[in-house]
Design an enzyme around this catalytic site. Structure first.
Site, PDB file in Angstrom:
ATOM      1  N   ASP A  14       0.825  -1.211   0.000  1.00 32.32           N
ATOM      2  CA  ASP A  14       0.000   0.000   0.000  1.00 32.32           C
ATOM      3  C   ASP A  14       0.858   1.260   0.000  1.00 32.32           C
ATOM      4  OD1 ASP A  14      -2.010  -1.945   0.438  1.00 32.32           O
ATOM      5  OD2 ASP A  14      -1.881  -1.638   2.609  1.00 32.32           O
ATOM      6  N   GLU A 193     -11.384  -0.799  -4.477  1.00 29.00           N
ATOM      7  CA  GLU A 193     -10.710  -0.182  -3.332  1.00 29.00           C
ATOM      8  C   GLU A 193      -9.501   0.609  -3.815  1.00 29.00           C
ATOM      9  OE1 GLU A 193      -9.586  -3.453  -0.822  1.00 29.00           O
ATOM     10  OE2 GLU A 193      -7.812  -3.946  -2.012  1.00 29.00           O
TER      11      GLU A 193
END
Length: 319
Positions: A14, A193
């Site tokens: 991430d 997402e």
């Protein structure tokens, strides 16, 4: 044009890089999922060797005590803001973790030495699993995009967009921007997402990630004319096919959770994570094999980005 060292930074999923003035700041989910760290350098390359500084550590109990995921650091109205997701436990409820989104503030000049405080939950109309908040400024206004479970939509998460009245407060009714609808968005898990924005010429792009977080994970893309009302869903165009996917030839699997920056010469850079193996090695929560990668990307004649394929690992960089 050089090839970035690949992996660029190991065991950091991430990834997020903020380019602010002459400075680059890097953050990502740490393998322990227990806090927020920052690396700082004056060049992109310098981030690789920069010492991580932990600016916040999770409490032992309470709503922010588990699974600190997907941090991003932004500069919002002269304040540093860390957006991240946290859960009260590692328990599933109806098949999902119980993450909510938070904004942590720093009003000092140096985010590595300053005081981080005033942690606010980002309240949304749906009090459900939510994560991956990202910020952008567009049309002179501040905006938040994020992923959230909609009980009326099958799957784990959809994408939402809302204007902000301050860094942690949504203004008005959020727009349900995108839901999993194509087969590749539902591969293994129905997921939209990790939104990330990119402005180029007369368009605002939103890249996002879809599918299960294994080799099926990939990136999709939405876009809108730069002057169009972003809160009108029919102004948005969603591409029917992924724009960045696994490469079996290059042994790079599950590219996603991207963001964008420019190098010191203003060239466009895609930041993302992948694994170099299929599947997962044991429990996904303790598998640290997603590594941060960087690659240059180009623009097609029709104004759309061309991300190409995730390149093979090289561990060094070439001129």
């Amino acid at each position: 044009m050089k090839t970035w060292p690949n992996p660029f930074i190991t065991q950091r999923a991430d990834p997020f890089i903020l380019h602010c003035g002459q400075d680059y700041y890097f953050t990502a989910s740490v393998p322990e999922y227990d806090g927020l760290e920052i690396r700082h350098a004056n060049t992109l390359e310098g981030l690789r060797e920069a010492k991580p500084v932990t600016v916040w550590h999770k409490p032992d109990s309470g709503p922010l005590s588990q699974l600190i995921w997907a941090p991003e650091m932004h500069r919002v109205d002269d304040r540093w803001v860390f957006y991240f997701a946290a859960a009260p436990s590692r328990d599933y409820v109806d098949g999902l973790f119980q993450h909510r989104m938070y904004a942590l503030l720093c009003e000092d000049a140096d985010p590595l030495k300053g005081r981080w405080h005033s942690c606010h939950q980002i309240i949304t109309p749906l009090d459900t699993f939510s994560l991956d908040a990202t910020y952008c400024q567009h049309q002179g206004r501040n905006w938040l995009l994020w992923a959230q479970k909609n009980p009326a939509v099958p799957g784990n998460s959809c994408l939402y967009l809302a204007e902000l009245s301050n860094p942690w407060t949504i203004k008005g009714q959020p727009l349900l921007l995108s839901c999993p609808e194509y087969a590749w968005e539902k591969a293994g898990a129905s997921v939209n997402e990790a939104p990330s924005t990119l402005i180029h010429n007369n368009r605002l792009f939103v890249a996002y990630s879809a599918g299960a977080t294994d080799e099926r994970y990939c990136m999709g893309l939405l876009w809108i004319d730069i002057d169009a009302d972003p809160l009108q869903r029919n102004n948005w165009i969603k591409l029917a096919n992924p724009v960045f996917s696994s490469s079996w030839e290059n042994k790079q699997f599950g590219p996603g959770h991207c963001c964008f920056t420019v190098d010191e010469r203003g060239r466009d850079v895609l930041i993302y994570h992948t694994r170099n193996h299929t599947g997962m090695k044991g429990d996904a929560l303790i598998d640290p094999s997603r590594h941060t990668r960087l690659k240059y990307f180009n623009w097609r004649a029709d104004g759309m980005p061309d991300f190409g394929l995730p390149p093979a690992e090289n561990h060094t960089h070439k001129p």
